[in-house]
Scaffold this active site. Structure first.
Site, PDB file in Angstrom:
ATOM      1  N   CYS A  99       0.824  -1.210   0.000  1.00  0.00           N
ATOM      2  CA  CYS A  99       0.000   0.000   0.000  1.00  0.00           C
ATOM      3  C   CYS A  99       0.859   1.261   0.000  1.00  0.00           C
ATOM      4  N   CYS A 104      -1.684   1.750  -2.932  1.00  0.00           N
ATOM      5  CA  CYS A 104      -2.672   2.813  -2.705  1.00  0.00           C
ATOM      6  C   CYS A 104      -2.068   4.224  -2.706  1.00  0.00           C
ATOM      7  N   LYS A 107      -0.314   5.430  -5.988  1.00  0.00           N
ATOM      8  CA  LYS A 107      -1.403   5.461  -6.978  1.00  0.00           C
ATOM      9  C   LYS A 107      -2.282   6.690  -6.764  1.00  0.00           C
ATOM     10  N   TYR A 239      -8.890  -3.268 -11.203  1.00  0.00           N
ATOM     11  CA  TYR A 239      -8.625  -2.005 -10.516  1.00  0.00           C
ATOM     12  C   TYR A 239      -7.339  -1.361 -11.055  1.00  0.00           C
ATOM     13  N   GLU A 243      -6.973   2.059 -13.196  1.00  0.00           N
ATOM     14  CA  GLU A 243      -6.430   3.221 -12.464  1.00  0.00           C
ATOM     15  C   GLU A 243      -5.150   3.737 -13.136  1.00  0.00           C
ATOM     16  N   HIS A 506     -26.322  20.910   0.753  1.00  0.00           N
ATOM     17  CA  HIS A 506     -26.385  21.514  -0.567  1.00  0.00           C
ATOM     18  C   HIS A 506     -25.336  22.604  -0.712  1.00  0.00           C
ATOM     19  N   GLU A 511     -25.348  14.544  -1.715  1.00  0.00           N
ATOM     20  CA  GLU A 511     -26.772  14.756  -1.402  1.00  0.00           C
ATOM     21  C   GLU A 511     -27.683  14.096  -2.445  1.00  0.00           C
TER      22      GLU A 511
HETATM   23  P1  FAD Z   1       1.340  -6.237   1.854  1.00  0.00           P
HETATM   24  O1  FAD Z   1       0.989  -4.828   2.133  1.00  0.00           O
HETATM   25  O2  FAD Z   1       1.620  -6.605   0.459  1.00  0.00           O
HETATM   26  O3  FAD Z   1       2.600  -6.570   2.777  1.00  0.00           O
HETATM   27  C1  FAD Z   1       3.264  -7.791   2.743  1.00  0.00           C
HETATM   28  C2  FAD Z   1       4.722  -7.566   3.078  1.00  0.00           C
HETATM   29  O4  FAD Z   1       5.344  -8.817   3.362  1.00  0.00           O
HETATM   30  C3  FAD Z   1       5.508  -6.978   1.914  1.00  0.00           C
HETATM   31  O5  FAD Z   1       6.355  -5.935   2.370  1.00  0.00           O
HETATM   32  C4  FAD Z   1       6.330  -8.146   1.407  1.00  0.00           C
HETATM   33  O6  FAD Z   1       7.516  -7.748   0.765  1.00  0.00           O
HETATM   34  C5  FAD Z   1       6.599  -8.878   2.713  1.00  0.00           C
HETATM   35  N1  FAD Z   1       6.938 -10.289   2.544  1.00  0.00           N
HETATM   36  C6  FAD Z   1       6.436 -11.164   1.647  1.00  0.00           C
HETATM   37  N2  FAD Z   1       6.948 -12.392   1.861  1.00  0.00           N
HETATM   38  C7  FAD Z   1       7.782 -12.277   2.924  1.00  0.00           C
HETATM   39  C8  FAD Z   1       8.587 -13.203   3.632  1.00  0.00           C
HETATM   40  N3  FAD Z   1       8.623 -14.495   3.317  1.00  0.00           N
HETATM   41  N4  FAD Z   1       9.348 -12.754   4.666  1.00  0.00           N
HETATM   42  C9  FAD Z   1       9.319 -11.453   5.008  1.00  0.00           C
HETATM   43  N5  FAD Z   1       8.565 -10.535   4.390  1.00  0.00           N
HETATM   44  C10 FAD Z   1       7.798 -10.952   3.362  1.00  0.00           C
HETATM   45  N6  FAD Z   1      -6.049  -1.141  -1.475  1.00  0.00           N
HETATM   46  C11 FAD Z   1      -6.911  -0.204  -1.038  1.00  0.00           C
HETATM   47  O7  FAD Z   1      -7.582  -0.407  -0.029  1.00  0.00           O
HETATM   48  N7  FAD Z   1      -7.052   0.998  -1.690  1.00  0.00           N
HETATM   49  C12 FAD Z   1      -6.327   1.302  -2.785  1.00  0.00           C
HETATM   50  O8  FAD Z   1      -6.479   2.383  -3.346  1.00  0.00           O
HETATM   51  C13 FAD Z   1      -5.404   0.339  -3.261  1.00  0.00           C
HETATM   52  N8  FAD Z   1      -4.661   0.604  -4.338  1.00  0.00           N
HETATM   53  C14 FAD Z   1      -3.739  -0.313  -4.752  1.00  0.00           C
HETATM   54  C15 FAD Z   1      -2.974  -0.007  -5.856  1.00  0.00           C
HETATM   55  C16 FAD Z   1      -2.048  -0.913  -6.313  1.00  0.00           C
HETATM   56  C17 FAD Z   1      -1.206  -0.554  -7.510  1.00  0.00           C
HETATM   57  C18 FAD Z   1      -1.877  -2.152  -5.636  1.00  0.00           C
HETATM   58  C19 FAD Z   1      -0.835  -3.141  -6.091  1.00  0.00           C
HETATM   59  C20 FAD Z   1      -2.630  -2.470  -4.533  1.00  0.00           C
HETATM   60  C21 FAD Z   1      -3.588  -1.552  -4.089  1.00  0.00           C
HETATM   61  N9  FAD Z   1      -4.397  -1.827  -2.993  1.00  0.00           N
HETATM   62  C22 FAD Z   1      -5.300  -0.906  -2.566  1.00  0.00           C
HETATM   63  C23 FAD Z   1      -4.317  -3.126  -2.296  1.00  0.00           C
HETATM   64  C24 FAD Z   1      -3.480  -3.020  -1.005  1.00  0.00           C
HETATM   65  O9  FAD Z   1      -2.219  -2.477  -1.290  1.00  0.00           O
HETATM   66  C25 FAD Z   1      -3.324  -4.413  -0.398  1.00  0.00           C
HETATM   67  O10 FAD Z   1      -4.606  -4.961  -0.202  1.00  0.00           O
HETATM   68  C26 FAD Z   1      -2.602  -4.377   0.951  1.00  0.00           C
HETATM   69  O11 FAD Z   1      -1.338  -3.790   0.848  1.00  0.00           O
HETATM   70  C27 FAD Z   1      -2.462  -5.806   1.496  1.00  0.00           C
HETATM   71  O12 FAD Z   1      -1.796  -5.793   2.719  1.00  0.00           O
HETATM   72  P2  FAD Z   1      -1.058  -7.088   3.251  1.00  0.00           P
HETATM   73  O13 FAD Z   1      -0.658  -6.777   4.648  1.00  0.00           O
HETATM   74  O14 FAD Z   1      -1.860  -8.275   2.998  1.00  0.00           O
HETATM   75  O15 FAD Z   1       0.238  -7.250   2.348  1.00  0.00           O
HETATM   76  P1  NAP Z   2      -7.759  -7.752 -10.792  1.00  0.00           P
HETATM   77  O1  NAP Z   2      -8.656  -6.695 -10.265  1.00  0.00           O
HETATM   78  O2  NAP Z   2      -8.001  -9.164 -10.437  1.00  0.00           O
HETATM   79  O3  NAP Z   2      -7.741  -7.609 -12.380  1.00  0.00           O
HETATM   80  C1  NAP Z   2      -6.931  -8.400 -13.192  1.00  0.00           C
HETATM   81  C2  NAP Z   2      -7.261  -8.102 -14.642  1.00  0.00           C
HETATM   82  O4  NAP Z   2      -6.309  -8.754 -15.479  1.00  0.00           O
HETATM   83  C3  NAP Z   2      -8.624  -8.580 -15.066  1.00  0.00           C
HETATM   84  O5  NAP Z   2      -9.172  -7.651 -15.959  1.00  0.00           O
HETATM   85  C4  NAP Z   2      -8.309  -9.921 -15.750  1.00  0.00           C
HETATM   86  O6  NAP Z   2      -9.243 -10.266 -16.722  1.00  0.00           O
HETATM   87  C5  NAP Z   2      -6.999  -9.595 -16.415  1.00  0.00           C
HETATM   88  N1  NAP Z   2      -6.165 -10.762 -16.668  1.00  0.00           N
HETATM   89  C6  NAP Z   2      -5.860 -11.754 -15.814  1.00  0.00           C
HETATM   90  N2  NAP Z   2      -5.017 -12.626 -16.391  1.00  0.00           N
HETATM   91  C7  NAP Z   2      -4.802 -12.177 -17.646  1.00  0.00           C
HETATM   92  C8  NAP Z   2      -4.016 -12.637 -18.726  1.00  0.00           C
HETATM   93  N3  NAP Z   2      -3.290 -13.746 -18.621  1.00  0.00           N
HETATM   94  N4  NAP Z   2      -4.024 -11.929 -19.869  1.00  0.00           N
HETATM   95  C9  NAP Z   2      -4.750 -10.816 -19.987  1.00  0.00           C
HETATM   96  N5  NAP Z   2      -5.512 -10.314 -18.990  1.00  0.00           N
HETATM   97  C10 NAP Z   2      -5.529 -10.995 -17.831  1.00  0.00           C
HETATM   98  O7  NAP Z   2      -6.251  -7.486 -10.354  1.00  0.00           O
HETATM   99  P2  NAP Z   2      -5.440  -6.159 -10.219  1.00  0.00           P
HETATM  100  O8  NAP Z   2      -6.021  -5.045 -11.009  1.00  0.00           O
HETATM  101  O9  NAP Z   2      -4.025  -6.570 -10.479  1.00  0.00           O
HETATM  102  O10 NAP Z   2      -5.612  -5.803  -8.691  1.00  0.00           O
HETATM  103  C11 NAP Z   2      -5.292  -6.727  -7.654  1.00  0.00           C
HETATM  104  C12 NAP Z   2      -6.030  -6.382  -6.401  1.00  0.00           C
HETATM  105  O11 NAP Z   2      -5.477  -5.209  -5.817  1.00  0.00           O
HETATM  106  C13 NAP Z   2      -7.495  -6.082  -6.624  1.00  0.00           C
HETATM  107  O12 NAP Z   2      -8.293  -7.225  -6.496  1.00  0.00           O
HETATM  108  C14 NAP Z   2      -7.824  -5.070  -5.567  1.00  0.00           C
HETATM  109  O13 NAP Z   2      -8.444  -5.669  -4.464  1.00  0.00           O
HETATM  110  C15 NAP Z   2      -6.495  -4.471  -5.157  1.00  0.00           C
HETATM  111  N6  NAP Z   2      -6.510  -3.066  -5.593  1.00  0.00           N
HETATM  112  C16 NAP Z   2      -7.378  -2.198  -5.037  1.00  0.00           C
HETATM  113  C17 NAP Z   2      -7.433  -0.897  -5.485  1.00  0.00           C
HETATM  114  C18 NAP Z   2      -8.387   0.076  -4.872  1.00  0.00           C
HETATM  115  O14 NAP Z   2      -8.906  -0.187  -3.807  1.00  0.00           O
HETATM  116  N7  NAP Z   2      -8.634   1.212  -5.510  1.00  0.00           N
HETATM  117  C19 NAP Z   2      -6.609  -0.491  -6.509  1.00  0.00           C
HETATM  118  C20 NAP Z   2      -5.746  -1.395  -7.066  1.00  0.00           C
HETATM  119  C21 NAP Z   2      -5.704  -2.686  -6.599  1.00  0.00           C
HETATM  120  P3  NAP Z   2     -10.468 -11.251 -16.409  1.00  0.00           P
HETATM  121  O15 NAP Z   2     -11.532 -10.394 -15.791  1.00  0.00           O
HETATM  122  O16 NAP Z   2     -10.824 -11.798 -17.716  1.00  0.00           O
HETATM  123  O17 NAP Z   2      -9.950 -12.297 -15.451  1.00  0.00           O
END
Ligand code: FAD
Ligand code: NAP
Length: 533
Positions: A99, A104, A107, A239, A243, A506, A511
């Site tokens: 995140c 997040c 982004k 997503y 985005e 408003h 609203e």
């Molecule tokens: P993470 O935050 O991924 O943390 C896991 C940590 O563990 C990482 O630092 C990793 O390197 C570490 N790790 C992994 N394996 C090991 C190991 N074996 N030993 C030690 N460390 C390890 N969510 C929202 O709510 N709003 C958003 O707007 C949003 N935007 C997103 C945009 C993008 C581009 C992406 C990729 C995700 C977004 N998300 C968003 C999703 C959000 O980031 C994740 O849901 C959240 O970070 C998950 O938290 P987590 O604790 O499960 O894992």
């Molecule tokens: P995602 O939401 O699961 O979307 C993956 C996309 O890739 C789908 O459109 C999928 O199509 C397509 N796809 C999968 N395999 C493919 C392939 N082999 N070739 C071509 N297209 C393929 O995953 P994500 O966008 O990577 O996000 C991951 C998670 O991060 C999300 O589920 C979300 O919870 C979190 N996230 C949250 C936010 C937010 O809160 N604003 C922002 C970013 C990420 P199909 O539909 O056909 O499978």
């Protein structure tokens, strides 16, 4: 009554032996039989008492850090392991997880940069004297975003120190059910703990096509990219795909999205199609029902991307960047889960854990690594905190994964909570539902004559009685801010009656939810007559 069902009493180490497992499901017998090596009756384990820590958290991201901080606040001795494996391009980052570093936060900042570009354009009609040659610097944006991230990394480390959470910059793997090995720069360390929390999150997938890993990037690279992305092909319409396409176009880069099936699968599809229409109006290109076939680097330095459609027709174009946003792989394979007896779900990767408890009772999991749970930061944080309260603070509240609100930060944002129209029909039947909908005109759109065609909202409700609200969907500016409060209302069993008896603020866009009057069933025009009707 305390909100969380936990008492603010510290974890009493004398009580360790009596502690019940926080998932409150005794799966000990199953583990004994299946893993063969475990004696997982928690009482038996704790009575040995030979642990270095009460809790070892593997993964210092949203969920892991929240759980660790809460646990130490309740008196537990906690260590957090965090380790980032560099991307194929070599990108790596600091403490805090996805995140903060590659999710997040960067982004939202890049989304904001794109919105500001629109605002600069709009400001002329509000009287600002802005020259015609406004330009944007990718390098300046990237540096500002990265500087913010570094400051958050630093604050996170300080916070852990202040809260007496031991931070170990090392890769964790299970050695046995009560031992994790930390591989650090200094060498190996064995950590024994009473409880473990798996919070390793996930990393982006790459498709299995020629050139993907050599030439492609993912969301792990884009926010720190050392050059302007230029003309970009985005693979995936979830997503992240939408985005990224949205902010790249907003920053002035040509953006093409390859959509495999439908955009935002799982979301309300009417809302998803409106989002796509809005993005198309803003110049983002969509290639529907397509999958990438290969990526080839040309002598010019450009990337030739070839893709096919569902008729097997082949297309190609040249890009500066190809960004894969095709979903994320949970980092479970690297954990040696078999040494601890922890099973993965039927997808072979994620962990199916009722109340965050794995099949091994003293090993828990939160966040993106969980099977069929929303991959969202607040979900990971909330689940982590509640778990620590149950483990160390007499908490009794389990995480509720229903009705979690979310927002897709596309140029016109889409916020939603509860059921989509499709899901509601599937669960309750069309005849039992009332779908309210409305187009609306944000006041601030009038002067710059911004496109209002896609400002739309929808309320999905039961038809009978006071009409319990099942889902709310909003497309427009600040959709996350709009939906957040309504998510709380839905938790309190919001009805359409209650919505309509709420006095609006408003002139706001939120609203509009208090003014809904047109049902889809009526066939009446959902367009507004005037701003104040
Ligand atoms: P993470 O935050 O991924 O943390 C896991 C940590 O563990 C990482 O630092 C990793 O390197 C570490 N790790 C992994 N394996 C090991 C190991 N074996 N030993 C030690 N460390 C390890 N969510 C929202 O709510 N709003 C958003 O707007 C949003 N935007 C997103 C945009 C993008 C581009 C992406 C990729 C995700 C977004 N998300 C968003 C999703 C959000 O980031 C994740 O849901 C959240 O970070 C998950 O938290 P987590 O604790 O499960 O894992
Ligand atoms: P995602 O939401 O699961 O979307 C993956 C996309 O890739 C789908 O459109 C999928 O199509 C397509 N796809 C999968 N395999 C493919 C392939 N082999 N070739 C071509 N297209 C393929 O995953 P994500 O966008 O990577 O996000 C991951 C998670 O991060 C999300 O589920 C979300 O919870 C979190 N996230 C949250 C936010 C937010 O809160 N604003 C922002 C970013 C990420 P199909 O539909 O056909 O499978």
């Amino acid at each position: 009554m305390p909100c969380w069902g936990s008492k603010s009493k510290s974890y009493d180490t004398k009580e360790k032996g009596k502690k019940v497992d926080a998932g409150r499901k005794n799966k000990g017998n199953l583990v004994n039989k299946e893993a063969g090596v475990l004696n997982n009756d928690v009482t038996t384990v704790t009575s040995k008492g030979n642990y270095d820590y009460d809790l070892v958290v593997i993964g210092g991201g949203s969920g892991g850090l929240a759980a660790a901080k809460e646990a130490t606040a309740l008196g537990a001795k906690v260590a957090v392991l965090d380790f980032v494996t560099p991307t194929p391009l070599g990108t790596k980052w600091g403490l805090g997880g996805t995140c903060v570093n590659v999710g997040c936060i960067p982004k939202k900042l890049m989304h904001q940069a794109a919105l500001l570009g629109e605002a600069i354009h709009d400001s002329k009609s509000y009287g600002w004297q802005v020259g015609d040659n406004v330009s944007h610097s990718w390098d300046a944006l990237r540096d500002a975003v990265q500087a913010h991230i570094k400051s958050v990394n630093w604050v996170t480390r300080v916070e852990l120190r202040d809260k007496a959470v031991e931070y170990i910059n090392g890769l964790g793997t299970f050695v046995d059910p009560h031992t994790v090995q930390a591989q650090t720069k200094q060498g190996e360390r064995l950590l024994k703990a009473k409880y473990f929390l798996i919070a390793v999150g996930g990393r982006p997938r790459y498709p299995d096509i020629p050139g993907a890993i050599q030439h492609g990037i993912t969301s792990d690279d884009i926010f720190s990219l050392n050059r302007a992305p230029g003309k970009t092909c985005i693979v995936g319409a979830g997503y992240i795909g939408l985005e990224c396409a949205g902010f790249l176009k907003g920053l002035g880069y040509d953006a093409t999205v390859l959509v495999r099936s439908v955009p935002l699968r799982g979301f309300d599809q009417q809302m998803a199609s409106i989002i796509v229409a809005e993005m198309e109006d803003k110049g983002v290109k969509f290639a529907h029902k397509t999958i990438p076939k290969s990526v080839e680097k040309l002598e010019t330095g450009k990337l030739k991307v070839t893709w096919t459609d569902d008729q097997n027709q082949e297309f190609s174009d040249e890009f500066d960047t190809i960004l894969f946003a095709i979903g994320r792989r949970p980092l479970t394979k690297e954990l040696n889960l078999e040494n601890a007896g922890v099973k993965v779900a039927e997808d072979g990767e994620k962990i199916d854990a009722d109340n965050e408890q794995t099949n091994v009772p003293h090993i828990y999991a939160v966040g993106d690594v969980l099977y069929k749970k929303p991959e969202l930061t607040p979900v990971a944080i909330h689940a982590g905190r509640l778990l620590s309260r149950r483990l160390f603070g007499n908490g009794t509240v389990n995480m509720d994964y229903e009705n979690v609100a979310t927002t897709v930060f596309t140029p016109l944002e889409y916020g939603a909570v509860g059921l989509s129209e499709e899901k509601a029909i599937e669960r309750f039947g069309e005849d039992n539902l009332e779908i309210y909908h409305a187009y609306y005109k944000p006041t601030e759109f009038f002067i710059p004559q911004k496109n209002i065609t896609h400002c739309y909202l929808k309320v999905v409700a039961l038809r009978e009685g006071d009409q319990k609200v099942l889902g709310m969907h909003f497309i427009g500016p600040q959709a996350g801010e709009v939906i957040q409060g309504f998510a709380a209302a839905i938790k309190c069993n919001l009805t359409v009656n209650a919505l309509l008896s709420t006095v609006g603020i408003h002139p706001t866009i939120a609203e509009e939810f208090t003014r809904i009057s047109v049902t889809k069933r009526s066939g009446k025009d959902p367009n507004p007559a005037s701003c104040c009707s």
